[in-house]
Design a protein around this motif. Sequence first.
Motif, PDB file in Angstrom:
ATOM      1  N   THR A 112      -3.171  -1.214   0.805  1.00 14.75           N
ATOM      2  CA  THR A 112      -2.429  -2.080  -0.118  1.00 14.75           C
ATOM      3  C   THR A 112      -1.732  -3.191   0.665  1.00 14.75           C
ATOM      4  O   THR A 112      -1.783  -4.361   0.288  1.00 14.75           O
ATOM      5  CB  THR A 112      -1.394  -1.263  -0.905  1.00 14.75           C
ATOM      6  N   ASN A 139      -2.500  -4.422   3.483  1.00 17.07           N
ATOM      7  CA  ASN A 139      -3.449  -5.346   4.126  1.00 17.07           C
ATOM      8  C   ASN A 139      -4.548  -5.820   3.173  1.00 17.07           C
ATOM      9  O   ASN A 139      -5.590  -6.282   3.632  1.00 17.07           O
ATOM     10  CB  ASN A 139      -4.087  -4.668   5.339  1.00 17.07           C
ATOM     11  N   LYS A 140      -4.307  -5.713   1.880  1.00 19.14           N
ATOM     12  CA  LYS A 140      -5.383  -6.119   0.962  1.00 19.14           C
ATOM     13  C   LYS A 140      -5.673  -7.615   1.155  1.00 19.14           C
ATOM     14  O   LYS A 140      -4.758  -8.419   1.394  1.00 19.14           O
ATOM     15  CB  LYS A 140      -5.018  -5.805  -0.487  1.00 19.14           C
ATOM     16  N   PRO A 141      -6.939  -7.988   1.064  1.00 20.07           N
ATOM     17  CA  PRO A 141      -7.298  -9.389   1.351  1.00 20.07           C
ATOM     18  C   PRO A 141      -6.932 -10.325   0.195  1.00 20.07           C
ATOM     19  O   PRO A 141      -6.726  -9.885  -0.939  1.00 20.07           O
ATOM     20  CB  PRO A 141      -8.812  -9.333   1.529  1.00 20.07           C
ATOM     21  N   HIS A 142      -6.876 -11.619   0.522  1.00 20.62           N
ATOM     22  CA  HIS A 142      -6.710 -12.632  -0.522  1.00 20.62           C
ATOM     23  C   HIS A 142      -7.961 -12.664  -1.409  1.00 20.62           C
ATOM     24  O   HIS A 142      -9.031 -12.223  -0.987  1.00 20.62           O
ATOM     25  CB  HIS A 142      -6.502 -14.007   0.115  1.00 20.62           C
TER      26      HIS A 142
END
Lengths: 187, 148
Positions: B23, B25-28
């Motif tokens: 969560t 480090n979730k990507p854009h």
Amino acid sequence: MNKKIILFAAITTLGFMAFTNHSGGVYKTNTGNINFFSHTAVEDITADNHKVKTAFDAETGKLQFSVLIKDFEFPKALMQEHFNENYMESTTYPKSTFTGTIDKMSAVNLAKDGTYKSPITGKLTMKDVTKDVSTIATFVVKGGIVNAKATFTVNPTDYHIAIPKTVAAKISNEIKVSVDADYTHVH
Amino acid sequence: MIRPIIILIVALAIGAAFYGYNTYNKPHTNVGESEAAETLLASEIFVAFDTNEQAAMALYSDKVIQVEGELLSKDLSNDKEPQILLKGNGDEGFVRCGFKPTELSKVLALTDSSTVKIKGICMGCNGSEELDLLGSKDVVLSNCIIIN
């Protein structure tokens, strides 16, 4: 007859100089940069916006900025989400604006390449809250482009930005805001 | 009896840590891999924001939007984000599309006055009537990609 010719030539020359030296009129950009930076012992947070609208009137020193809150990009998507949804409520308050003056506009010689400084004073509005802001800006005039840089600090609580206690240690009370814009003469 | 409970607790802890890490480090949003939530003309999205900004924000902001419009100009004055302007509503306003620097060669290949299709995340409408020096208003799309 000679006097009339000399007068005509003088008026024409002065008019041409006024038109070409770009010392008056409005200077503008739609691609200014604003960065903000929060430093705490727990975490550093930074975000950038590269589509800042800003302009100044070289005669009066009047200065304006408009920036879209959602357009600040964070390194981490989760930070960006929390910033927009929890703190800035950016769907309800989409913009931040600054209206103020370059107080020593006459000290900035836009017709001559060089580096100049002037105090900036004005009002910063975020989340419908308006507060006075002042700083010193550095103007670098080079080849018709006027680069302006300035920094100031913002306290989130001044703008009713509520930081939950659980994350308070991660967000500074003094957010450093850095502005960097290249203005060009528009009219 | 105690052993299975310990294993369960450890498994739950590992699962929670994994979820928390993902969560955090979730990507854009990847615009290229996302379906457009709305497809419309540049003039239509500009009019929507110009007419009722709050309603348009609720409808379009944060969403991947595909717009089609006439390319007025390229704005390469900020090397951190190449931008283009699509015709919005005459000289009153535009749709400003920002690209990652990696897209610069594709932006440069566009021809002024041609019709282009762009997909990007809608950020809102910048500028206002009260700020007289700033001139036109821009509906802003970011992280754009060129469809054609």
